[in-house]
Motif scaffolding. Structure first.
Motif, PDB file in Angstrom:
ATOM      1  N   VAL A  57       0.848  -1.183   0.000  1.00  0.00           N
ATOM      2  CA  VAL A  57       0.000   0.000   0.000  1.00  0.00           C
ATOM      3  C   VAL A  57       0.891   1.243   0.000  1.00  0.00           C
ATOM      4  O   VAL A  57       1.789   1.365   0.825  1.00  0.00           O
ATOM      5  CB  VAL A  57      -0.942   0.034   1.212  1.00  0.00           C
ATOM      6  N   ARG A  58       0.603   2.159  -0.918  1.00  0.00           N
ATOM      7  CA  ARG A  58       1.435   3.342  -1.071  1.00  0.00           C
ATOM      8  C   ARG A  58       0.666   4.595  -0.664  1.00  0.00           C
ATOM      9  O   ARG A  58      -0.529   4.722  -0.948  1.00  0.00           O
ATOM     10  CB  ARG A  58       1.890   3.442  -2.536  1.00  0.00           C
ATOM     11  N   VAL A  59       1.365   5.508  -0.008  1.00  0.00           N
ATOM     12  CA  VAL A  59       0.793   6.799   0.373  1.00  0.00           C
ATOM     13  C   VAL A  59       1.697   7.901  -0.155  1.00  0.00           C
ATOM     14  O   VAL A  59       2.916   7.729  -0.246  1.00  0.00           O
ATOM     15  CB  VAL A  59       0.642   6.943   1.904  1.00  0.00           C
ATOM     16  N   THR A  60       1.104   9.031  -0.526  1.00  0.00           N
ATOM     17  CA  THR A  60       1.922  10.150  -0.944  1.00  0.00           C
ATOM     18  C   THR A  60       2.508  10.829   0.288  1.00  0.00           C
ATOM     19  O   THR A  60       1.835  10.992   1.307  1.00  0.00           O
ATOM     20  CB  THR A  60       1.105  11.158  -1.775  1.00  0.00           C
ATOM     21  N   LEU A  86       4.131  -0.626   3.829  1.00  0.00           N
ATOM     22  CA  LEU A  86       3.703   0.749   3.598  1.00  0.00           C
ATOM     23  C   LEU A  86       4.795   1.467   2.805  1.00  0.00           C
ATOM     24  O   LEU A  86       5.951   1.507   3.224  1.00  0.00           O
ATOM     25  CB  LEU A  86       3.450   1.464   4.929  1.00  0.00           C
ATOM     26  N   ILE A  87       4.415   2.018   1.671  1.00  0.00           N
ATOM     27  CA  ILE A  87       5.368   2.644   0.754  1.00  0.00           C
ATOM     28  C   ILE A  87       5.136   4.147   0.731  1.00  0.00           C
ATOM     29  O   ILE A  87       3.995   4.610   0.673  1.00  0.00           O
ATOM     30  CB  ILE A  87       5.197   2.075  -0.664  1.00  0.00           C
ATOM     31  N   LYS A 110       9.299   0.980   2.085  1.00  0.00           N
ATOM     32  CA  LYS A 110       9.938   1.215   0.796  1.00  0.00           C
ATOM     33  C   LYS A 110       9.720   2.667   0.406  1.00  0.00           C
ATOM     34  O   LYS A 110       8.716   3.276   0.788  1.00  0.00           O
ATOM     35  CB  LYS A 110       9.358   0.285  -0.285  1.00  0.00           C
ATOM     36  N   TYR A 111      10.663   3.230  -0.363  1.00  0.00           N
ATOM     37  CA  TYR A 111      10.526   4.581  -0.877  1.00  0.00           C
ATOM     38  C   TYR A 111      10.374   4.524  -2.392  1.00  0.00           C
ATOM     39  O   TYR A 111      11.130   3.828  -3.071  1.00  0.00           O
ATOM     40  CB  TYR A 111      11.756   5.437  -0.554  1.00  0.00           C
ATOM     41  N   ARG A 112       9.427   5.289  -2.906  1.00  0.00           N
ATOM     42  CA  ARG A 112       9.291   5.416  -4.362  1.00  0.00           C
ATOM     43  C   ARG A 112       9.923   6.745  -4.773  1.00  0.00           C
ATOM     44  O   ARG A 112       9.549   7.807  -4.269  1.00  0.00           O
ATOM     45  CB  ARG A 112       7.820   5.366  -4.783  1.00  0.00           C
ATOM     46  N   ILE A 113      10.871   6.697  -5.711  1.00  0.00           N
ATOM     47  CA  ILE A 113      11.545   7.887  -6.201  1.00  0.00           C
ATOM     48  C   ILE A 113      11.249   8.051  -7.683  1.00  0.00           C
ATOM     49  O   ILE A 113      11.431   7.116  -8.466  1.00  0.00           O
ATOM     50  CB  ILE A 113      13.080   7.792  -6.044  1.00  0.00           C
ATOM     51  N   ASN A 114      10.801   9.231  -8.080  1.00  0.00           N
ATOM     52  CA  ASN A 114      10.621   9.555  -9.497  1.00  0.00           C
ATOM     53  C   ASN A 114      11.839  10.360  -9.942  1.00  0.00           C
ATOM     54  O   ASN A 114      11.985  11.522  -9.563  1.00  0.00           O
ATOM     55  CB  ASN A 114       9.342  10.370  -9.687  1.00  0.00           C
ATOM     56  N   LYS A 140      16.270   0.037   3.667  1.00  0.00           N
ATOM     57  CA  LYS A 140      14.991   0.002   2.958  1.00  0.00           C
ATOM     58  C   LYS A 140      15.211  -0.126   1.451  1.00  0.00           C
ATOM     59  O   LYS A 140      16.179   0.419   0.905  1.00  0.00           O
ATOM     60  CB  LYS A 140      14.199   1.285   3.222  1.00  0.00           C
ATOM     61  N   PRO A 141      14.309  -0.799   0.753  1.00  0.00           N
ATOM     62  CA  PRO A 141      14.382  -0.825  -0.710  1.00  0.00           C
ATOM     63  C   PRO A 141      13.761   0.438  -1.299  1.00  0.00           C
ATOM     64  O   PRO A 141      13.055   1.191  -0.614  1.00  0.00           O
ATOM     65  CB  PRO A 141      13.547  -2.058  -1.074  1.00  0.00           C
ATOM     66  N   VAL A 142      14.026   0.682  -2.576  1.00  0.00           N
ATOM     67  CA  VAL A 142      13.430   1.802  -3.283  1.00  0.00           C
ATOM     68  C   VAL A 142      12.812   1.293  -4.582  1.00  0.00           C
ATOM     69  O   VAL A 142      13.204   0.245  -5.107  1.00  0.00           O
ATOM     70  CB  VAL A 142      14.461   2.906  -3.623  1.00  0.00           C
ATOM     71  N   ARG A 143      11.816   2.026  -5.071  1.00  0.00           N
ATOM     72  CA  ARG A 143      11.352   1.815  -6.444  1.00  0.00           C
ATOM     73  C   ARG A 143      11.727   3.045  -7.239  1.00  0.00           C
ATOM     74  O   ARG A 143      11.340   4.163  -6.886  1.00  0.00           O
ATOM     75  CB  ARG A 143       9.845   1.583  -6.549  1.00  0.00           C
ATOM     76  N   ILE A 144      12.489   2.848  -8.271  1.00  0.00           N
ATOM     77  CA  ILE A 144      12.813   3.920  -9.201  1.00  0.00           C
ATOM     78  C   ILE A 144      11.678   3.963 -10.200  1.00  0.00           C
ATOM     79  O   ILE A 144      11.574   3.112 -11.088  1.00  0.00           O
ATOM     80  CB  ILE A 144      14.173   3.663  -9.878  1.00  0.00           C
ATOM     81  N   GLY A 145      10.795   4.933 -10.024  1.00  0.00           N
ATOM     82  CA  GLY A 145       9.567   4.978 -10.806  1.00  0.00           C
ATOM     83  C   GLY A 145       9.583   6.080 -11.842  1.00  0.00           C
ATOM     84  O   GLY A 145       9.285   7.235 -11.550  1.00  0.00           O
ATOM     85  N   VAL A 146       9.930   5.725 -13.070  1.00  0.00           N
ATOM     86  CA  VAL A 146       9.956   6.681 -14.176  1.00  0.00           C
ATOM     87  C   VAL A 146       8.542   6.810 -14.734  1.00  0.00           C
ATOM     88  O   VAL A 146       7.857   5.808 -14.947  1.00  0.00           O
ATOM     89  CB  VAL A 146      10.920   6.208 -15.280  1.00  0.00           C
TER      90      VAL A 146
END
Length: 412
Positions: A57-60, A86-87, A110-114, A140-146
């Motif tokens: 589940v992701r939150v801004t 929780l992302i 996890k962290y999502r990075i654009n 923590k892992p990251v998602r590199i989200g382009v």
């Protein structure tokens, strides 16, 4: 029988208690639409999404107030027995929020990075590296989200100029798609240089058109072994969003590409955010990759089914299953494999009903007002009466079947 292509080989990444990639089942992801600063409302939606089947589940996290609320959100989820990771979704100021709010950095899984939204020029790499450094220090892992809509324009303009100078003949769409993949791969290298390991990085390259998404991910899968998160960045509303998502994700999943998915549906005003979770689960279940909940087969209706009873009953049964699954999946082993059929006339009714674990064949136009019920292929009983009587009797048959056919978990 259709055989799915063998899975694209990716490395495993631990996201909280969940493993993504490395041959693990394709996971369902969703995102809240509450104000993250409202910890109570956001935690409630996180719990609802997780109970509906969302495994991440992701939150801004866009403001200091949102970052400050994250630890409480996580704790409320845990207090409710929800362990779904929780992302945190970061744009523009993630390097500041993660360093100024270490409790937020620690609470997130996890962290999502654009990479298109972390700055420009030299500052972009520095700020991207800062986020990766926080992830490294917290394990923590990251998602590199382009994203196609927020792609690094410096990269795009450079490739456009190269296309002109070298007379490569590429279309603007082809150049953007190439830049998406290139941005993801370059950002992965920078993340590794910043101290992350290959077992901490997930990649996504999201666009809004199915054909482009398929092209981008096919190219990406050939060039990386990092786990891949699939999804149209904006699928749209209703039938359009569902159809476009199913077309794009189904094609890629059939080729073995994808380790997590999200169906980014635009909800109706006041709509149910869980619809995107149900859609993801149905896609994976339709592809034969996962089983999340009992399936309900129902006929589409025709001139033989002028009564709306079968439609109402099918909708009621589907809703009842969704309500019960949070309890059933904890209580009963294998209940998600249950199959039900609610049919509207004699043409396919008995056959489909016999093929399901529990099936009912309602009368079509001109047919006798009786409803044969079949359980595991055998005629069990014949129901008659009003819609409410039929619905109550059929629901009781479902309850009885679940309680007697599926082993109870955690029996002493």
């Amino acid at each position: 029988m259709i055989q799915l292509t063998s899975r694209h080989r990716t490395v495993p990444v631990k996201v909280g208690p969940l493993t993504v990639g490395g041959g693990a089942p394709v996971a369902v992801q969703s995102m809240t639409m509450t104000d993250t600063a409202d910890a109570v409302a956001t935690a409630r939606q996180c719990i609802e999404l997780a109970e509906a089947g969302s495994e991440l589940v992701r939150v801004t996290v866009n403001l200091p107030e949102a970052a400050a609320a994250v630890p409480e959100i996580k704790q409320r989820m845990l207090d409710a027995g929800v362990t779904a990771p929780l992302i945190g979704d970061f744009h523009y100021n993630g390097h500041l929020l993660l360093t100024r709010f270490p409790e937020c950095a620690a609470a997130l899984d996890k962290y999502r990075i654009n990479p298109g939204n972390v700055g420009t020029g030299k500052r972009r790499d520095e700020q991207f590296a800062t986020i990766c450094g926080v992830a490294r220090d917290h394990g923590k892992p990251v998602r590199i989200g382009v994203n196609g809509g927020s792609l690094n324009q410096e990269l795009v303009m450079a490739r456009m100029q190269e296309n002109t100078d070298r007379n490569l003949g590429l279309t603007s769409d082809e150049i953007v798609n190439e830049c998406m993949v290139l941005s993801a791969l370059q950002s992965t290298e920078l993340a590794l240089e910043s101290g992350l390991t290959v077992n901490q990085i997930i990649i996504s390259c999201k666009v809004s058109r199915p054909t482009h998404l398929i092209q981008v991910y096919r190219a990406l899968a050939k060039q990386t072994t990092q786990p891949l998160h699939l999804g149209l960045t904006e699928a749209g509303m209703g039938v359009k969003g569902l159809t476009w998502s199913a077309a794009a994700l189904g094609a890629l999943l059939n080729e073995g590409i994808g380790d997590t998915i999200r169906v980014s549906l635009t909800p109706r005003p006041g709509g149910d955010r869980r619809e995107e979770v149900y859609a993801s689960c149905e896609i994976l279940q339709a592809m034969g990759l996962r089983t999340f909940a009992p399936s309900v087969t129902a006929c589409p209706g025709c001139g033989r089914t002028t009564s709306s009873t079968f439609q109402e009953l099918a909708e009621r049964v589907q809703g009842y299953i969704r309500e019960q699954m949070p309890v059933w999946k904890v209580k009963y082993e294998g209940v998600e494999t249950l199959t039900l059929a609610v049919m509207g006339c004699v043409v396919n009714g008995p056959g489909e009903s016999k093929a399901a674990n529990i099936g009912i064949s309602l009368p079509g136009t001109g047919e006798a007002p009786t409803c044969p019920v079949f359980i595991d292929g055998e005629h069990h009983s014949t129901l008659r009466g009003s819609y409410e009587e039929l619905a109550a009797a059929f629901q009781q048959l479902v309850d009885d079947y679940v309680d007697t056919k599926y082993a109870r978990k955690n029996r002493d």
